[in-house]
Structures are given as structure tokens and as C-alpha cells.
Design a protein around this motif. Structure first.
Motif, PDB file in Angstrom:
ATOM      1  N   CYS A  25      88.406  62.591  50.449  1.00 16.25           N
ATOM      2  CA  CYS A  25      88.220  61.143  50.632  1.00 16.25           C
ATOM      3  C   CYS A  25      89.256  60.383  49.804  1.00 16.25           C
ATOM      4  O   CYS A  25      89.790  59.369  50.229  1.00 16.25           O
ATOM      5  CB  CYS A  25      86.809  60.715  50.291  1.00 16.25           C
ATOM      6  N   LEU A  26      89.553  60.939  48.633  1.00 14.69           N
ATOM      7  CA  LEU A  26      90.479  60.249  47.737  1.00 14.69           C
ATOM      8  C   LEU A  26      91.897  60.210  48.313  1.00 14.69           C
ATOM      9  O   LEU A  26      92.490  59.141  48.473  1.00 14.69           O
ATOM     10  CB  LEU A  26      90.474  60.961  46.378  1.00 14.69           C
ATOM     11  N   LYS A  73      73.867  67.644  56.011  1.00 18.14           N
ATOM     12  CA  LYS A  73      75.288  67.882  56.239  1.00 18.14           C
ATOM     13  C   LYS A  73      75.977  67.752  54.894  1.00 18.14           C
ATOM     14  O   LYS A  73      75.396  67.228  53.941  1.00 18.14           O
ATOM     15  CB  LYS A  73      75.871  66.826  57.182  1.00 18.14           C
ATOM     16  N   THR A  74      77.208  68.218  54.827  1.00 16.52           N
ATOM     17  CA  THR A  74      78.009  67.870  53.673  1.00 16.52           C
ATOM     18  C   THR A  74      79.398  67.492  54.160  1.00 16.52           C
ATOM     19  O   THR A  74      79.579  67.245  55.351  1.00 16.52           O
ATOM     20  CB  THR A  74      77.977  68.977  52.595  1.00 16.52           C
ATOM     21  N   CYS A  75      80.359  67.384  53.251  1.00 19.81           N
ATOM     22  CA  CYS A  75      81.605  66.729  53.663  1.00 19.81           C
ATOM     23  C   CYS A  75      82.614  67.714  54.253  1.00 19.81           C
ATOM     24  O   CYS A  75      82.509  68.926  54.090  1.00 19.81           O
ATOM     25  CB  CYS A  75      82.196  65.933  52.507  1.00 19.81           C
ATOM     26  N   VAL A 112      84.700  71.164  52.549  1.00 19.94           N
ATOM     27  CA  VAL A 112      84.136  72.500  52.321  1.00 19.94           C
ATOM     28  C   VAL A 112      84.242  73.355  53.591  1.00 19.94           C
ATOM     29  O   VAL A 112      84.452  74.570  53.521  1.00 19.94           O
ATOM     30  CB  VAL A 112      82.680  72.448  51.797  1.00 19.94           C
ATOM     31  N   SER A 133      86.396  62.819  54.049  1.00 20.09           N
ATOM     32  CA  SER A 133      84.982  63.144  53.818  1.00 20.09           C
ATOM     33  C   SER A 133      84.034  62.103  54.396  1.00 20.09           C
ATOM     34  O   SER A 133      82.849  62.358  54.504  1.00 20.09           O
ATOM     35  CB  SER A 133      84.729  63.241  52.315  1.00 20.09           C
ATOM     36  N   TYR A 134      84.582  60.952  54.719  1.00 17.80           N
ATOM     37  CA  TYR A 134      83.724  59.874  55.229  1.00 17.80           C
ATOM     38  C   TYR A 134      83.660  59.862  56.749  1.00 17.80           C
ATOM     39  O   TYR A 134      83.207  58.904  57.364  1.00 17.80           O
ATOM     40  CB  TYR A 134      84.201  58.511  54.698  1.00 17.80           C
ATOM     41  N   VAL A 135      84.149  60.925  57.374  1.00 16.30           N
ATOM     42  CA  VAL A 135      84.048  61.063  58.829  1.00 16.30           C
ATOM     43  C   VAL A 135      83.383  62.406  59.107  1.00 16.30           C
ATOM     44  O   VAL A 135      83.742  63.412  58.495  1.00 16.30           O
ATOM     45  CB  VAL A 135      85.450  61.052  59.481  1.00 16.30           C
ATOM     46  N   THR A 139      92.221  58.052  51.416  1.00 17.41           N
ATOM     47  CA  THR A 139      92.098  56.610  51.239  1.00 17.41           C
ATOM     48  C   THR A 139      93.330  56.001  50.583  1.00 17.41           C
ATOM     49  O   THR A 139      93.730  54.883  50.910  1.00 17.41           O
ATOM     50  CB  THR A 139      90.830  56.276  50.424  1.00 17.41           C
ATOM     51  N   HIS A 157      82.904  72.860  46.081  1.00 18.70           N
ATOM     52  CA  HIS A 157      82.994  73.626  47.327  1.00 18.70           C
ATOM     53  C   HIS A 157      82.919  75.120  47.064  1.00 18.70           C
ATOM     54  O   HIS A 157      82.246  75.865  47.771  1.00 18.70           O
ATOM     55  CB  HIS A 157      84.295  73.293  48.060  1.00 18.70           C
TER      56      HIS A 157
END
Lengths: 454, 455
Positions: B106-107, B21-23, B26, B137-139, B110, B52
Motif C-alpha cells: 500500500c505504501l 481476507k487479507t491483503c 501475502v 493492499s487496498y484493492v 500510494t 507475511h
């Protein structure tokens, strides 16, 4: 140039324009917000420089993306371990963002040491880690103490600058390996090659030349390198810096710390390869070494010219556009195109420094466009305006060139054919010929009104 | 790479190796490329969008245009509002899209950038639009990012007061332009008016014209998205990628959706066509019936090369379920079925499929899995065929298993994005590729005396 963002005006110049004004090109600036920049980030810079260390464990500490995008795309070959070709990440999740990513990182390190026994772990801390404030350094120290392996934090949040900043971080990470208990000798011998990533085996070509002229290569940074080979490097007498953009900083650090002088060299193109070999032999060897360097170069060049000459008639007068990462590579390419009888009509780099641009300016013909950190519209405008027949660049530029019906040569991570040295120069001529003279461009030119004269 | 995967399996919780997978961003970027004259915009560091674009370019062999807020150290401390403001101004000034589709990273997630209020405060030219979605990106994965961006377009643009119209909405799923072209052809045969969102045809499969257009003529128009609010119904194809937009359309405009699996394989395509038949009030056109017949014909002709062959399938959840379905229909045994995208609905659906064909026993199904694990499974229990994205090539080579590329991304081959996996035509193509892979392998490995032109 009227379509340019006004903030971009300083980053584009044309040789001979505004005669006598001698304006200096702005470079090394941050990209303009909202621009469709081709430029990558700090993490990317650090990752591409360190990734070729083959037996290192490269752990991306952050969400999954940065590890996914950099999995097995580097093109650097290994003569030993293949560990570096995996993609490792802590794949941080929402709860890690809330509670911190350290517990996961600690567990990951346990697992890494137990299962993979790497001599060194590079932890790339990405954007997210930069803002949630994980104290990665303390985890590194604890892990080193507990497991007895080197664990090095590469603090590479993307927002901390552009790719060149990542190069610096990578150099600092390498220095951390060198500084601890450095190997010293009273009699430094041989060279390190800095800034060659062994794409398609290019480091092997260069090492072989030095072996043949009798100059030992102690270590290479970082193509086909290992933790051990890196540690050996402090016993060398000279650093030969090839990709100056990424490795000049390390050369300076090594000079300061270990008194190893450095020179810049390029192994792209016949003239540059010859002068690199001769220069090193003069600095390190005796008369005999120098003679061997001359002889090897003479024979290499003769052989290469025999290989290149069949392509020359087909290449004469073709126009080349260059858009590459570093300034020094651009300089070599300009010379190489000249060796092939081609004109360079546009030169751009992502991370070129002022001195690179000055050198470029001095090499190119009047009217050549020079630009820093270009975006697709600019590349398109100038390739069109200058009638480029081929673009040399990286992966993002390929489809753009193709859309315009312009040939393309990958001079970046995706090249599978070595382009360095005398043999590489022949490969380069062959590549350029294969791209420029394929019948497909004629087909492409006829797509606008294909049935008009049918 | 090739021989460094140990056979011995031990559970890993903190270390992901060789992700499948990727984030999210993209996926959001790809979705936004399917809207006409839309500039996808990444609100984060400049490196994200560079990766991306490269990633999409490697798959589609097309330029993928997107801009970035280019966060600096300052922005990540004080917030990215100023970066977004100057981005939006610059983008409209220089590139002149009709709409900017912002996704977060993600940045920016957060540091708590509030895109809703940033966008409300923007000065946007009268005839221009800015929309956004959140893509931490962390989900989840790129598939969730895709779903979130499509839902974002609906939340901003679908008009609950749009006049009721005769169109159906189609959420195509995370598929190639080749699939979308196939949907269109099928919908045309049913004479169904529709709005497909997003629609990357003409953009990510653009023909060679000798001209570079930053915004090629393709993609769902803004008016079409607005009109979705008055659509009579929507079809959400692929649960993972299309449920989110379906929910958004229902909550904003009260338009109902049917969520269907991606129409890959015979049965899933049958169901898709029956649904279209119901919506159009027309029987399934003869042409499609004949295509179905040709697919079955090939399945039958080549049956010895499919039956009881073990395979491993990996990739994005909707695509993997579709391929699994076709493989089961071919009589193959999908021994390992994985996706990197988290979510138990994938495992439930996969198990349900497998058990219907009596293939559940001995099979391993996993979401949030990675390719290192899949490789270990294969080392412990061989398969005859591997089906998935380019990232399977190392496993295939290390284990000497024939390999069929299907799904996203395919970085190392040409043409995939032009061709469908959906519909009977897609089934035909995939079945042919599978048979070719199996038979090529037999030809390569057999004794000279066994090599014949007749198989």
C-alpha cells in the motif's frame, strides 16, 4: 562470519574474539534493504503493547492486512472483556486512498460508539494513512467531543522506524490516558507492573506473589488491563518494569510526570523472581513485608527445585540458542539456562539496547555469539557452528530450528504455558525437557541417510 | 470474543470486523515461493514482510523466505528507488537467487513508485532476473495478489517466440502443495506434459533432511515459464486466482486458456478430467475412474450423516465454490456461503450452484463479507456444520457447532497443506472429515444409552 552482509558485520560479535578490542555491538539500526530480516515494524510494536487492553476498541485504520495479521495472535488473557480479541479495521479501498479515509473513519467511530460503547478507542494509523495525510487527530478530537469517549490516535506507519519505535508510540498513547485529569493521592501505595502482557496468565502469577507478600498491585501494563485499571495507575508508589524494551519509556514518562520511581525486574527464572520480590518489598514495605518476600521466595524456590530436579540430568550440558525480541528477556533466559545446567551458545535480540548487550556480554561464556536483528542465514550458521540443541524464539524461528533438526521453545506470543515466577520456572524446565529430549530429534538426525546402517 | 457478537444485524459500511481476507502482498509472496530459486521481495516497510512470512509459516509450518525494501521515512517521501537498488544488489550478493520477484505494498503504491522504470534502470547481473507485479493492499485480497504475481511472471518471462511445444500450462489456483501433488499425479496418469505455475511442492512442504536450504529444490523453473509462451493451451483452475495469469498469457503469447473451477467435488473433478482427456486424446484412466467410484461409495455409505444438514462455508472464493459444490453433492444445504474477497462473479457462481440443487431459497451468499456478519447470520439461523479456515474456531465454539477446517489459512492444525482438496482423493478426504465431524458431535452429545460402536 564471511557470509555476512558487510553492513551486518557491526551487528554480530563473539565474546572473546579480537581480544582486548572491546568492540561495541551496533544495535537499534534500521534493517538493511534487501535483508531477510526477522524484524517487525512500528505498527507491530504499538499493536502488541496496546492490544492486551481488554476493553479498548482497537481499530486499525488502513488496508485490511495489518488488522488481519494481528487478529487474535497475542496470547494475552483477560479476566473480563474479550473485546480486544476482535479484529477491527476501516479496510481502506482505492477510493479512500484517492479521496481520503476520514469519512470512513468517522462513520466507523459512530458505529463503534453506538454498538460497542468502549471506554477508549485506539486508532492505529498505518503506512497508507501516513502518506495520504488523513488528519486523524482532528477526527479523534471531534469524536471525543461528540461521544464523550477517549479516542486516541496511534500514528504507527510502518516506515517510521522499527518495532521499538512502536513501543514508544504505545507508551505515549497510554500517557494520553493518564495525563487527562490524572488521579492523584497524597499517599501513593503499591506498584504497577509494566511490560507484562499476561501471556498464558503470567501477570496473574506475579500479581498473586505480590498479594501474598502484602504489596498491592494497582495496575498492570498492559496484560489483562482495562481503561479503568490504567487510570488508577497514577496512584501507585512504584513502577516495576518487566519487559524493559517495551515499557521503559512509559516508566520514564511516568516518573517525570507523576513522580513515580521505577525499577527493572524480571520474573523469569528462580533467582530473578526472588530478587524482584525482595527488592520491591525493601523499597515499599516494612520488615514484615520483606520477611514475607524472603519466605515466599525460599518456599517457592524449594518447591520449584523439587519440580525442576527430575529434569536436570537430561538437560545438563545441553546447548541453548536464544533469539527473542527484547534484551532483558534474553538476559533472564541466559540465567535460566544456567539454573538448568545448560550453556547459552548464541544470543540475539530484535530490539536490544546497548546496555542489554553489555550485560549479555558479561554473563555469557567466551565463544558465545551475540547478534542484533539477525536473519535466518545468520541464525542457521551460528546454531550449526555452535551445535545448539535448542532455540528459544518466536514464530518465525520455529520452522528454521525444525529444519535444522534443532528443538524449539516458544517464548513469545504463542506460548500457552506460563513461564514466569517459580511455577513458571518449573514449566520452563518441563518445556525445555519436552523439546530437547523428544525422540524426534534422533529421528531427525537420521534423515540424511536413513537406510545407510539399516 | 465468544459472546460479544450481537444477534441483531445492522448494516456496516465503514467498519470491517473479523475479516475473511487479507491483503494482496501475502498472496504475491506465496506465488513467488513457487518459482525455483526465487526470492520474493516486498517493496514497502519491513513490517509487511515480517507479517507475511509469519502468516505463511503458521499455515505451512515451513520457513517462508522473503526480503524487504525496508522503507524509512525518507523513502516514503522521496520514493523507494534507492531502497530497491540496494535491495537487489544485496539480495544477489548475499542470497544469490536466480530471480527476485518484487511486489508492491500500500505504501509504495500510494507514493507512486514506478516499478517498471525502477527495474529498467537496475544493474542486474547477466544471468539473473528481476520481475515485479503491483499488489496495492487496498484493492481486492490476497487471492488477487497471488493472481497478479503469477501474471507478473508471465508478463516478464513467458516468451512469445518460444518454440511451440506439446506442454499444457497449468495455473493451479491458490492451493496447497498437497493439491499440486494431486494435479501432478493426475496429469501423469494422462501422460500430459505440463508446466505448473506456481509450484510450491518441495518448497512449502519440504521433507525433513536436517539441512536448511534457503532455496529448496522445487518450484517452476525460469525456462519452464519461458516455454509457457509456446504451450499448446493452458488450464486456469479457479477463476479468482487464475483468470489474471490466463489473460496475461493470452495477451503476451496468444496461448489460449480454459478457465475451470477448482476441481473439488465429483462434478468439478469430472469436468477437469474430461478436459484433460480432450487435451491428451486419452480416455480417463481406469485408476481415476475407480477413485471416483470410491468417493461415490463413501458418499453413499455415509449418506444419512450428510443429507439435509445445514452448513456455512467461508474462505477464499475458488475454494469456497469448490467446497460448496461438494457439499451440495453430499446432499447438504449450504445455508451461508461467503468470501472476504470482493467480486460479484463469486456470488453469481455460488448462486448458480445452489440453484442447480434447489438450495438457493433461504441461502445467503456474499462476497466482501466478514466473519462477524457470518456469526450474526448463524445466531439468527443455526447451521449444523461450519467449514472454513482457522478463523472459524471462535464462532464454532461460541455457537457449539462442529467445525471442519479447509482452505487458507489453517494456523492451528498440522498436516493440512500436505493433503489435497482437489480431485476425487481430495473429495474423499473432505467428505470423510465432514462425516467425522458430524458423527463425533453425535457421539459427544448423545445419551449414554445411545452411544454404540455401530452408527
Amino acid at each position: 562470519m564471511e557470509e555476512l552482509l558487510s553492513e551486518r558485520l557491526g551487528s554480530v560479535s563473539m565474546k572473546g574474539a579480537g581480544a582486548g578490542k572491546n568492540r561495541t555491538l551496533e544495535c537499534g539500526k534500521n534493517s538493511v534493504s534487501g535483508a531477510v530480516s526477522q524484524r517487525a515494524c512500528v505498527f507491530c510494536g504499538a499493536r502488541v503493547v496496546l492490544n492486551p487492553v481488554t476493553d479498548a476498541f482497537h481499530l486499525v485504520h488502513g488496508p485490511v492486512g495489518c488488522a488481519s495479521y494481528t487478529w487474535d495472535i497475542r496470547g494475552s488473557l483477560s479476566s473480563g472483556s474479550e473485546l480486544y480479541r476482535h479484529s477491527f479495521t476501516t479496510d481502506l479501498q482505492e477510493r479512500d486512498v484517492v479521496f481520503g479515509g476520514l469519512p470512513k473513519l468517522e462513520k466507523a467511530l459512530e458505529r463503534i460508539v453506538e454498538k460497542f460503547h468502549p471506554p477508549v478507542v485506539f486508532i492505529y494509523s498505518t503506512c497508507l494513512v501516513g502518506v495520504i495525510g488523513d488528519d486523524v487527530d482532528s477526527v479523534c478530537r471531534a469524536a471525543e467531543k461528540k461521544h464523550g469517549v477517549r479516542v486516541i490516535n496511534v500514528k504507527a506507519p510502518g516506515f517510521a522506524g522499527h518495532k521499538a519505535m512502536g513501543y514508544r508510540l504505545a507508551c505515549e498513547a497510554l500517557m494520553k490516558i493518564l495525563e487527562r485529569d490524572p488521579r492523584r493521592t497524597d499517599k501513593p501505595v503499591g506498584i504497577n507492573i509494566l511490560g507484562d502482557y499476561n501471556l498464558a496468565g503470567e501477570m496473574w502469577i506475579v500479581k498473586d506473589y505480590f498479594r501474598r507478600i502484602g504489596v498491592p498491585v494497582v495496575s498492570g501494563f498492559t496484560g489483562d488491563s482495562t481503561y479503568e485499571s490504567i487510570r488508577r495507575s497514577t496512584t501507585a508508589a512504584l513502577n516495576v518494569v518487566q519487559c524493559a524494551g517495551s515499557m521503559m519509556y512509559l516508566a520514564r514518562l511516568m516518573e517525570d510526570k507523576f513522580d513515580i520511581p521505577f525499577i527493572k525486574a524480571s520474573f523469569f527464572g528462580l533467582e530473578d523472581t526472588k530478587s524482584a520480590l525482595v527488592h520491591v518489598s525493601e523499597l515499599l514495605g516494612d520488615e514484615e513485608t520483606r520477611r514475607r518476600a524472603e519466605e515466599l521466595s525460599t518456599r517457592g524456590m524449594e518447591k520449584a527445585m523439587r519440580g525442576i530436579s527430575p529434569y536436570l540430568p537430561g538437560l545438563a550440558g545441553k546447548k541453548a540458542a536464544i533469539f527473542v525480541g527484547g534484551g532483558f528477556k534474553a538476559v533472564s533466559l541466559i540465567r535460566q539456562f544456567r539454573e538448568l545446567g545448560m550453556d547459552t551458545v548464541m544470543v540475539g535480540t530484535q530490539t536490544g539496547q546497548r546496555e542489554d548487550y553489555e550485560l549479555i556480554e558479561s554473563l555469557v561464556n567466551p565463544g558465545t555469539v551475540i547478534l542484533d536483528d539477525a536473519n535466518p542465514s545468520e541464525l542457521e550458521t551460528f546454531m550449526r557452528e555452535k551445535g545448539a540443541d535448542i532455540l528459544v524464539g518466536g514464530v518465525k524461528e520455529r520452522p528454521l530450528a525444525y529444519k535444522l533438526g534443532v528443538a524449539f521453545c516458544d517464548h513469545n506470543h504463542e506460548r500457552k504455558i506460563p513461564l514466569s515466577g517459580f511455577d513458571g520456572a518449573v514449566n520452563f524446565a518441563r518445556e525445555i525437557n519436552l523439546s530437547v529430549n523428544s525422540p524426534v530429534w534422533e529421528m531427525a538426525r537420521r534423515t540424511a541417510d536413513p537406510f545407510l546402517d539399516a | 470474543m465468544l459472546d460479544q457478537t450481537p444477534k441483531e444485524i445492522s448494516e456496516r459500511k465503514a467498519l470491517r470486523i473479523n475479516p475473511c481476507k487479507t491483503c494482496q502482498p501475502v498472496g504475491a509472496l506465496y506465488a513467488a515461493l513457487g518459482v525455483r530459486r526465487c526470492m520474493p521481495h516486498s517493496h514497502g516497510s519491513q513490517g509487511c514482510v515480517s507479517y507475511h512470512r509469519t502468516f505463511l509459516t503458521r499455515h505451512f509450518k515451513e520457513p517462508a523466505v522473503a526480503s524487504s525494501s525496508s522503507f524509512t521515512e525518507g523513502a516514503s517521501v522521496f520514493g523507494g528507488g534507492a531502497n530497491l537498488r540496494s535491495s537487489v544488489k544485496n539480495i544477489f550478493d548475499v542470497y544469490d537467487p536466480d530471480v527476485i520477484a518484487v511486489h508492491t505494498t500500500c505504501l509504495s503504491e500510494t507514493i507512486g513508485d514506478d516499478l517498471n522504470s525502477y527495474i529498467m534502470e537496475l544493474e542486474i547481473p547477466d544471468d539473473k532476473l528481476v520481475v515485479h507485479c503491483n499488489t496495492p493492499s487496498y484493492v481486492g485480497s490476497h487471492v488477487n495478489g497471488f493472481a497478479n504475481m503469477v501474471a507478473g511472471f508471465i508478463r516478464y518471462l513467458a516468451d512469445p517466440r518460444a518454440p511451440k511445444n506439446d506442454k499444457i500450462g497449468v495455473f493451479p489456483g491458490f492451493v496447497n502443495p498437497g493439491d499440486i501433488r494431486e494435479y501432478k499425479r493426475i496429469l501423469d496418469l494422462f501422460e500430459l506434459a505440463r508446466v505448473i505455475l506456481p509450484d510450491q511442492t518441495g518448497i512449502m512442504d519440504g521433507p525433513m533432511t536436517g539441512v536448511y536450504e534457503m532455496f529448496p529444490e522445487g518450484g517452476t523453473t525460469i525456462d519452464e515459464i519461458r516455454s509457457l509462451g509456446g504451450a499448446r493451451q493452458a488450464l486456469a483452475l479457479g477463476a479468482a486466482a487464475s483468470t489474471e495469469p490466463a489473460l496475461a498469457l493470452k495477451s503476451k503469447c496468444k496461448v489460449e486458456s480454459s478457465v475451470l473451477p477448482l476441481p473439488i467435488g465429483v462434478e468439478a473433478t469430472d469436468n477437469f478430467l474430461m478436459t484433460l482427456s480432450g487435451l491428451s486424446g486419452r480416455p480417463v484412466p481406469k485408476e481415476l475412474e475407480e477413485e471416483r467410484g470410491r468417493l461415490i461409495d463413501l458418499m453413499l455409505d455415509a449418506n444419512p450423516y450428510f443429507y439435509a444438514r445445514k452448513c456455512a462455508i467461508f474462505g477464499d472464493p475458488d475454494t469456497v465454490l469448490g467446497i460448496t459444490s461438494l457439499c451440495l453433492e453430499l446432499g447438504m444445504i449450504p445455508l451461508y456461503v461467503i468470501t472476504g474477497t470482493p467480486g460479484e462473479s463469486f456470488t453469481e457462481s455460488a448462486k448458480e450452484l445452489l440453484s442447480r440443487y434447489g438450495a438457493l431459497e433461504g441461502a445467503k451468499v456474499k462476497a466482501a463479507a466478514d466473519l462477524f456478519e457470518l456469526h450474526q447470520w448463524i445466531k439468527n439461523g443455526r447451521v449444523d456444520l461450519l467449514i472454513g479456515t482457522s478463523y472459524g474456531k471462535q464462532i464454532a465454539k461460541a455457537e457449539d457447532i462442529p467445525f471442519v477446517r479447509a482452505g487458507f489459512p489453517i494456523l492451528d492444525r498440522y498436516g493440512h497443506s500436505y493433503h489435497p482438496l482437489v480431485g476425487y482423493r481430495g473429495g474423499l478426504l473432505l467428505a470423510e472429515r465432514i462425516a467425522d465431524a458430524v458423527m463425533d458431535e453425535m457421539d459427544r452429545k448423545c445419551l449414554d444409552e445411545d452411544l454404540e460402536v455401530v452408527m
